[in-house]
Write an enzyme that holds these catalytic residues in place. Structure first.
Site, PDB file in Angstrom:
ATOM      1  N   HIS A  59       0.732  -1.231   0.041  1.00  0.00           N
ATOM      2  CA  HIS A  59       0.055   0.019   0.080  1.00  0.00           C
ATOM      3  C   HIS A  59       0.892   1.298   0.023  1.00  0.00           C
ATOM      4  O   HIS A  59       0.608   2.386  -0.536  1.00  0.00           O
ATOM      5  CB  HIS A  59      -0.868  -0.146   1.344  1.00  0.00           C
ATOM      6  CG  HIS A  59      -1.512   1.145   1.542  1.00  0.00           C
ATOM      7  ND1 HIS A  59      -2.628   1.901   0.736  1.00  0.00           N
ATOM      8  CD2 HIS A  59      -1.433   2.139   2.502  1.00  0.00           C
ATOM      9  CE1 HIS A  59      -2.941   2.947   1.306  1.00  0.00           C
ATOM     10  NE2 HIS A  59      -2.441   3.174   2.365  1.00  0.00           N
ATOM     11  N   GLU A  61       0.700   6.583  12.756  1.00  0.00           N
ATOM     12  CA  GLU A  61      -0.655   6.123  13.313  1.00  0.00           C
ATOM     13  C   GLU A  61      -0.603   4.559  13.529  1.00  0.00           C
ATOM     14  O   GLU A  61      -1.332   4.214  14.346  1.00  0.00           O
ATOM     15  CB  GLU A  61      -1.652   6.676  12.256  1.00  0.00           C
ATOM     16  CG  GLU A  61      -3.123   6.290  12.771  1.00  0.00           C
ATOM     17  CD  GLU A  61      -4.156   6.916  11.831  1.00  0.00           C
ATOM     18  OE1 GLU A  61      -3.635   7.056  10.607  1.00  0.00           O
ATOM     19  OE2 GLU A  61      -5.075   6.847  12.190  1.00  0.00           O
ATOM     20  N   ASP A  62      -0.205   3.845  12.397  1.00  0.00           N
ATOM     21  CA  ASP A  62      -0.339   2.573  12.677  1.00  0.00           C
ATOM     22  C   ASP A  62       0.625   1.527  13.256  1.00  0.00           C
ATOM     23  O   ASP A  62       0.181   0.466  13.808  1.00  0.00           O
ATOM     24  CB  ASP A  62      -0.545   1.914  11.099  1.00  0.00           C
ATOM     25  CG  ASP A  62      -1.839   2.389  10.350  1.00  0.00           C
ATOM     26  OD1 ASP A  62      -2.742   2.949  11.253  1.00  0.00           O
ATOM     27  OD2 ASP A  62      -1.884   2.220   9.309  1.00  0.00           O
TER      28      ASP A  62
HETATM   29 MN    MN Z   1      -2.936   4.637   4.121  1.00  0.00          MN
END
Ligand code: MN
Length: 507
Positions: A46, A74-75
């Protein structure tokens, strides 16, 4: 997946650009190594695809690196400080901007406008944030079929209602079109099936006719001595067909641009020569000749359009433009100014298209020669005025009101109004001289006493028409009144009027 696929899309990357990119590439691959997509693929796919899209849009090394790193805070909980240390302030600012936006969610008007507001605040500081977000969404849409069913509808609807219009407004037709086509089957499955059936019943017949006409058109151009650089053809996309069918009682016969051919020529003069030559051979439909070269659309789109009777009972729309106009209309005319790293602005032309898979334009290319860099205009930080206005809105206004402004200023059609000197201001439809005055300068708006439209004195609540020439009359002693708030259409005008009324109350 290789780094080279990304760097090949860049124009003249320096050694230090390449080093930074390689670092971002390896960093992203490492920190996301245990992280998977719904498809089961490594999450890095991605990030790689997002970065590639950003590169194709012509952005520079910071934006591409930020594309690789956009989910790392964030992830996978990478510290901001780490990004700053490894990749510098510019990359951190972009990653942070994208992270802060979080995921725009369409959950009723209130939440929706709140995240839109955040989006415009971030983008008004740097438009690259918006570009990264669009590319992120495009890749998510390309892989939406892997996402659990219950989420697909919401994601597809918010793409149609937020992201596709943003891409359109920025003049990035390639992304706008693909987002619409990808969202449509998930957002409105029944309507999609209905359109698909209508198209399938006619498709092979239509394409046969289109090919035939395409050939006679090329012959016609040769006969008339108009050199053509390249041409391509398309059958109208399902979503854009649906938007038109809805407004025309689902009558297929009322859609005049289901078939289209684009002709690319070398300069503006040849655009008009080609139009003349075409009208000399085929009869044009009345009222369908459009000159977007003399009067570009508000998103910068330039082209000549005409629709002709092909002689075998059909009609075809023809779009005529230079290759530069074509590139601008696909990748966004105003965008290039937003890329601060000018020396690395990539020229997306002549590169293998990443967008080809879904789109139905089939090309016949006659010229593959290298073209010059686009002219980079100075438009204040590269952020278009309407994005800055939306980001700059008074934070005290309610969500409902913000939402209304958004609909008026952003999604509605725009008109062009000229100053007596010939400067152009683009405004939402139904704007008044008050909106025009504030769009020029707040000082002019605040002291407006009257307006001449087309040389005639008119009332300040006159609804301006596209192409009007407006002269604003001012007086130092004049001030806005509360009535102006009802007349004004644009958020920027309303904001200044409110400020001025406030000042008058408390001197
Ligand atoms: Mn993304």
């Amino acid at each position: 997946m290789t780094l080279k696929e990304i760097t090949d899309l860049m124009r003249y990357p320096s050694e230090s650009d390449l080093a930074l990119l390689r670092k971002a590439y390896e960093f992203a691959e490492t920190v996301h190594k245990d992280h998977k997509r719904y498809s089961g693929e490594p999450y890095f796919v991605h990030l790689f695809e997002t970065a590639k899209l950003i590169a194709e849009l012509g952005a520079g090394v910071s934006a591409i690196s930020a594309g690789l790193l956009h989910d790392s805070i964030e992830d996978v909980s990478v510290e901001q400080e780490t990004i700053r240390k490894e990749f510098g302030d510019d990359v951190l600012m972009l990653v942070d901007g994208v992270t802060k936006l979080g995921h725009l969610r369409y959950r009723g008007v209130d939440r929706y406008s709140e995240s839109m507001r955040r989006l415009f605040i971030a983008s008004s500081k740097d438009l690259r944030v918006l570009i990264i977000k669009l590319c992120d969404r495009l890749h998510n849409m390309r892989t939406l079929h892997h996402v659990p069913k219950d989420k697909q509808l919401r994601i597809a609807r918010e793409t149609l209602e937020i992201y596709a219009p943003i891409a359109y407004r920025l003049g990035i037709r390639k992304i706008n079109r693909e987002l619409e086509e990808l969202s449509f089957p998930f957002a409105y499955p029944e309507e999609f099936e209905r359109v698909k059936k209508l198209v399938n019943e006619r498709k092979s017949d239509l394409l046969k006719r289109l090919d035939k006409f395409h050939k006679s058109l090329l012959k016609g151009m040769v006969r008339q001595n108009v050199p053509v650089a390249s041409t391509n053809e398309r059958l109208k996309g399902h979503y854009s067909l649906y938007s038109k069918l809805r407004n025309r009682d689902w009558d297929f016969e009322k859609i005049y641009d289901i078939l289209a051919i684009r002709i690319m020529v070398k300069d503006v003069e040849d655009c008009y020569r080609a139009l003349g030559a075409i009208h000399g051979i085929w009869r044009p439909l009345p009222g369908r000749v459009k000159d977007y070269i003399a009067f570009p659309k508000s998103n910068g789109y330039r082209s000549l359009h005409t629709t002709v009777f092909t002689g075998d009972g059909g009609i075809v729309e023809i779009q005529i433009r230079t290759e530069e106009m074509h590139h601008e209309s696909e990748y966004g005319a105003a965008l290039h100014a937003a890329y601060k790293e000018r020396e690395t602005v990539a020229n997306g032309r002549n590169k293998r298209s990443l967008f080809g898979s879904l789109l139905s334009w089939r090309g016949i290319s006659r010229s593959e020669k290298e073209r010059p860099l686009l002219h980079v205009e100075d438009v204040g930080n590269g952020v278009p005025a309407w994005v800055r206005e939306l980001g700059d809105l008074d934070s005290t206004i309610g969500e409902q009101e913000f939402w209304e402004h958004l609909r008026e200023d952003f999604f509605k059609n725009r008109i062009f109004i000229f100053t007596p000197k010939g400067d152009v201001v683009d405004l939402p439809t139904d704007s008044s001289p008050i909106d025009f005055a504030y769009a020029i300068h707040s000082g002019i708006g605040d002291h407006l006493v009257g307006a001449k439209v087309g040389g005639k004195l008119m009332s300040i609540d006159t609804k301006l028409q596209n192409g009007d020439i407006v002269e604003i009359l001012t007086k130092d002693s004049a001030h806005p009144t509360t009535k102006w708030l009802e007349i004004a259409r644009t958020s920027i005008a309303k904001k200044h009027i409110r400020n001025s009324l406030q000042k008058q109350k408390s001197p």
